[in-house]
Write an enzyme that holds these catalytic residues in place. Structure first.
Site: not given
Ligand code: AMP
Ligand code: ZN
Length: 114
Positions: A5, A8, A31, A95, A98, A100, A102
């Site tokens: 993950c 995580c 982000d 995507t 886990h 989150h 925003h």
């Molecule tokens: P979601 O599409 O709502 O699941 O949001 C996932 C978010 O995680 C997206 O806005 C991505 O830009 C962000 N994201 C993906 N990989 C990373 C990372 N390594 N560090 C910080 N944010 C990330």
């Molecule tokens: Zn996780």
């Protein structure tokens, strides 16, 4: 922690990220593909896939996350309002599996969202 993950891994400092706040329950970091001048993600350190999979024992944690938003907004330098978004499941284009939040700010947002 769930193996494989991404979030995580970030919460455990195994995957590099720009963490702006953390405590025993949550982690907040920038982000990687910001959609606003300020765009941070707040996650619980506990691995929970989405709002669909929360259980009774997660009630306080979920409340705590929303309770902390105003502190993060201040810490991140957001002014004049902000948007808090949680994408859950396929239609919302979640995507990373886990939970989150925003937290986006310092620009004007339109409604309805895309
Ligand atoms: P979601 O599409 O709502 O699941 O949001 C996932 C978010 O995680 C997206 O806005 C991505 O830009 C962000 N994201 C993906 N990989 C990373 C990372 N390594 N560090 C910080 N944010 C990330
Ligand atoms: Zn996780």
């Amino acid at each position: 922690m769930a193996e494989d993950c991404l979030f995580c891994g970030i919460a455990n400092h195994e995957i590099p990220s720009e963490i702006i706040y953390e405590d025993d329950q949550i982690c907040v970091y920038k982000d990687i593909a910001p959609q606003a001048p300020v765009h941070v993600l707040m996650i619980p350190k506990k691995h929970i896939e989405s709002l669909d999979t929360v259980t009774e024992e997660d009630r306080d944690l979920l409340g705590y996350m929303l309770f902390k938003v105003k502190d993060i907004v201040k810490l991140a330098g957001i002014e004049n309002g902000y948007r808090v978004v949680s994408n859950n499941g396929e239609n919302a284009q979640q995507t990373v599996k886990h939970i989150h939040l925003h937290i986006l700010g310092n620009r004007k947002f339109s409604w309805p969202p895309g």
